[in-house]
Design a protein around this motif. Structure first.
Motif, short mmCIF file in Angstrom:
data_model
loop_
_atom_site.label_atom_id
_atom_site.label_comp_id
_atom_site.label_asym_id
_atom_site.label_seq_id
_atom_site.Cartn_x
_atom_site.Cartn_y
_atom_site.Cartn_z
N ASP A 33 23.07 -22.97 42.62
CA ASP A 33 24.27 -23.71 43.01
C ASP A 33 25.47 -22.89 42.53
OD1 ASP A 33 26.45 -25.41 43.03
OD2 ASP A 33 25.63 -26.79 41.54
N THR A 34 26.10 -22.14 43.41
CA THR A 34 27.20 -21.26 42.97
C THR A 34 28.46 -22.06 42.62
OG1 THR A 34 27.99 -20.84 45.21
CG2 THR A 34 26.37 -19.28 44.32
N GLY A 35 28.56 -23.29 43.14
CA GLY A 35 29.70 -24.15 42.80
C GLY A 35 29.74 -24.41 41.30
N ALA A 36 28.56 -24.44 40.66
CA ALA A 36 28.50 -24.69 39.21
C ALA A 36 29.22 -23.59 38.44
CB ALA A 36 27.04 -24.79 38.76
N ILE A 37 29.17 -22.37 38.97
CA ILE A 37 29.85 -21.24 38.31
C ILE A 37 31.37 -21.44 38.38
CG2 ILE A 37 30.24 -18.74 38.38
CD1 ILE A 37 27.35 -18.49 39.55
N TYR A 38 31.87 -21.81 39.56
CA TYR A 38 33.31 -22.07 39.72
C TYR A 38 33.73 -23.26 38.84
CZ TYR A 38 33.58 -18.66 43.45
OH TYR A 38 33.55 -17.49 44.15
N ARG A 39 32.84 -24.24 38.74
CA ARG A 39 33.15 -25.40 37.91
C ARG A 39 33.22 -25.02 36.42
NH1 ARG A 39 32.29 -30.64 40.10
NH2 ARG A 39 32.08 -30.52 42.36
N ALA A 40 32.33 -24.13 35.97
CA ALA A 40 32.36 -23.70 34.57
C ALA A 40 33.66 -22.93 34.30
CB ALA A 40 31.14 -22.82 34.28
N ILE A 41 34.06 -22.09 35.25
CA ILE A 41 35.33 -21.35 35.10
C ILE A 41 36.49 -22.35 35.06
CG2 ILE A 41 36.88 -19.64 36.13
CD1 ILE A 41 34.34 -18.31 37.37
N GLY A 58 37.58 -12.27 30.76
CA GLY A 58 36.71 -11.15 30.36
C GLY A 58 35.92 -11.44 29.11
N GLU A 59 36.52 -12.18 28.17
CA GLU A 59 35.82 -12.49 26.90
C GLU A 59 35.24 -13.90 26.90
OE1 GLU A 59 39.54 -11.59 25.06
OE2 GLU A 59 39.13 -10.09 26.61
N ALA A 60 35.32 -14.59 28.04
CA ALA A 60 34.89 -16.00 28.08
C ALA A 60 33.39 -16.15 27.91
CB ALA A 60 35.32 -16.63 29.39
N ASN A 61 32.65 -15.12 28.28
CA ASN A 61 31.20 -15.16 28.16
C ASN A 61 30.60 -16.36 28.90
OD1 ASN A 61 28.72 -14.29 27.35
ND2 ASN A 61 28.91 -15.03 25.23
N ILE A 62 31.02 -16.53 30.14
CA ILE A 62 30.47 -17.61 30.98
C ILE A 62 29.21 -17.06 31.65
CG2 ILE A 62 30.89 -19.02 33.06
CD1 ILE A 62 33.89 -19.00 32.21
N SER A 63 28.15 -17.86 31.63
CA SER A 63 26.90 -17.39 32.23
C SER A 63 26.21 -18.52 32.97
CB SER A 63 25.98 -16.80 31.15
OG SER A 63 25.70 -17.79 30.19
N HIS A 72 22.05 -24.08 35.37
CA HIS A 72 22.70 -24.42 34.10
C HIS A 72 23.81 -23.40 33.86
CE1 HIS A 72 19.98 -27.45 32.16
NE2 HIS A 72 19.35 -27.17 33.29
N VAL A 73 24.97 -23.90 33.42
CA VAL A 73 26.07 -22.98 33.14
C VAL A 73 26.51 -23.13 31.69
CG1 VAL A 73 27.02 -22.52 35.44
CG2 VAL A 73 27.60 -24.65 34.30
N PHE A 74 26.96 -21.99 31.14
CA PHE A 74 27.30 -21.93 29.72
C PHE A 74 28.67 -21.28 29.53
CE2 PHE A 74 22.79 -21.69 30.36
CZ PHE A 74 22.23 -22.52 29.39
N ILE A 75 29.43 -21.81 28.57
CA ILE A 75 30.63 -21.10 28.10
C ILE A 75 30.26 -20.65 26.69
CG2 ILE A 75 33.08 -21.23 27.52
CD1 ILE A 75 33.36 -23.49 29.60
N GLY A 76 30.07 -19.36 26.51
CA GLY A 76 29.48 -18.87 25.26
C GLY A 76 28.09 -19.47 25.14
N LYS A 77 27.81 -20.11 24.01
CA LYS A 77 26.48 -20.71 23.82
C LYS A 77 26.44 -22.17 24.26
CE LYS A 77 24.37 -17.77 20.41
NZ LYS A 77 24.95 -17.18 19.20
N GLU A 78 27.61 -22.71 24.59
CA GLU A 78 27.69 -24.14 24.93
C GLU A 78 27.20 -24.42 26.36
OE1 GLU A 78 31.72 -25.52 24.94
OE2 GLU A 78 31.15 -27.57 25.48
N VAL A 102 39.00 -14.73 39.74
CA VAL A 102 37.96 -15.76 39.58
C VAL A 102 36.85 -15.53 40.60
CG1 VAL A 102 37.47 -18.24 39.82
CG2 VAL A 102 39.50 -17.48 38.56
N ARG A 103 37.24 -15.29 41.85
CA ARG A 103 36.24 -15.05 42.91
C ARG A 103 35.40 -13.82 42.57
NH1 ARG A 103 36.51 -18.83 46.30
NH2 ARG A 103 34.54 -18.06 47.10
N ASP A 104 36.06 -12.76 42.09
CA ASP A 104 35.33 -11.53 41.75
C ASP A 104 34.32 -11.81 40.63
OD1 ASP A 104 36.81 -10.22 43.62
OD2 ASP A 104 38.16 -9.22 42.20
N TYR A 105 34.75 -12.55 39.63
CA TYR A 105 33.91 -12.88 38.47
C TYR A 105 32.69 -13.68 38.92
CZ TYR A 105 33.19 -14.43 33.57
OH TYR A 105 32.69 -14.67 32.32
N ALA A 106 32.94 -14.73 39.72
CA ALA A 106 31.84 -15.61 40.16
C ALA A 106 30.90 -14.88 41.13
CB ALA A 106 32.41 -16.86 40.83
#
Ligand code: DC
Length: 214
Positions: A33-41, A58-63, A72-78, A102-106
């Motif tokens: 679900d790629t929308g989850a990535i945009y939602r985490a951002i 760049g340092e947000a460490n979103i995964s 599942h999406v994470f900001i750092g370890k959260e 944002v688009r490039d990152y996702a």
């Protein structure tokens, strides 16, 4: 082993998530679900200030990670998988999705997840950007009222009391932004499926016929 990519795009609340999951079960291919990535951002933007966050991305460490077929999406370890489903995050996600960094990152995150494995991905720019070489491309849609009714029922079930008219208005606003400034594109080689008068199972069956027949 052959790698199969299936791309599904379409406006908000068209049923892309349920359909991707059904196809995933039928074909034994994980879904993203790629929308989850945009939602985490968007959540990161919300916490850091919408005018301030891009430089910190760049340092947000979103995964993102597919666990038991759920993105599942994470900001750092959260693990923020639950928090990103709040109604306010939907509008913010649509707004941050109009920003090129944002688009490039996702896009990079989504492409990395698709590397070397079969994948069903759903979103707005999957057919045109993320999996532009996918063998199977679908554009799933439904009329505004049907999508608003489905989203309203979903929210009510979760105990969120939001008037139907507001849900409809927000969906139309989000689609307009996604189409004009964001990534929502209907590519000419996508199979268009209008789910207005179809159940989720009928849509899945219809798409499976295309996959098996191609
Ligand atoms: O699918 P969703 O409602 O969870 O997506 C939230 C927002 O993210 C949506 O309004 C637009 C944006 N998005 C995007 O621009 N490109 C994608 N591939 C997926 C989502």
């Amino acid at each position: 082993m052959q790698i199969i990519h299936i791309a599904i795009d379409g406006p908000a609340a068209a049923g892309k998530g349920s359909v991707a999951l059904g196809l995933s079960k039928a074909l034994g291919i994980p879904c993203l679900d790629t929308g989850a990535i945009y939602r985490a951002i968007a959540l990161f933007a919300y916490r850091n200030g919408i005018d301030n966050f891009v430089g910190k991305l760049g340092e947000a460490n979103i995964s993102a990670k597919i666990i038991n077929n759920s993105t599942h999406v994470f900001i750092g370890k959260e693990d923020v998988t639950k928090s990103i489903r709040e109604n306010e995050v939907s509008q913010t996600a649509s707004k941050v999705a109009t920003m090129k960094p944002v688009r490039d990152y996702a896009t990079k995150m989504s492409k990395d997840l698709a590397k070397g494995q079969s994948l069903i991905a759903e979103g707005r720019d999957i057919c045109s950007v993320v999996l532009d070489k996918a063998k199977y491309k679908f554009y799933l849609t439904a009329d505004n009222e049907t999508r608003a009714r489905r989203r309203h029922a979903e929210l009510t079930e979760k105990g969120k009391q939001i008037p139907y008219e507001q849900v409809l208005e927000e969906i139309i606003e989000r689609d307009t932004r996604d189409k004009t400034k964001g990534g929502l594109v209907q590519v000419p080689d996508a199979v268009v499926v209008d789910s207005t008068k179809m159940t989720v199972d009928q849509v899945i069956e219809h798409m499976l016929k295309h996959v098996h027949g191609k």
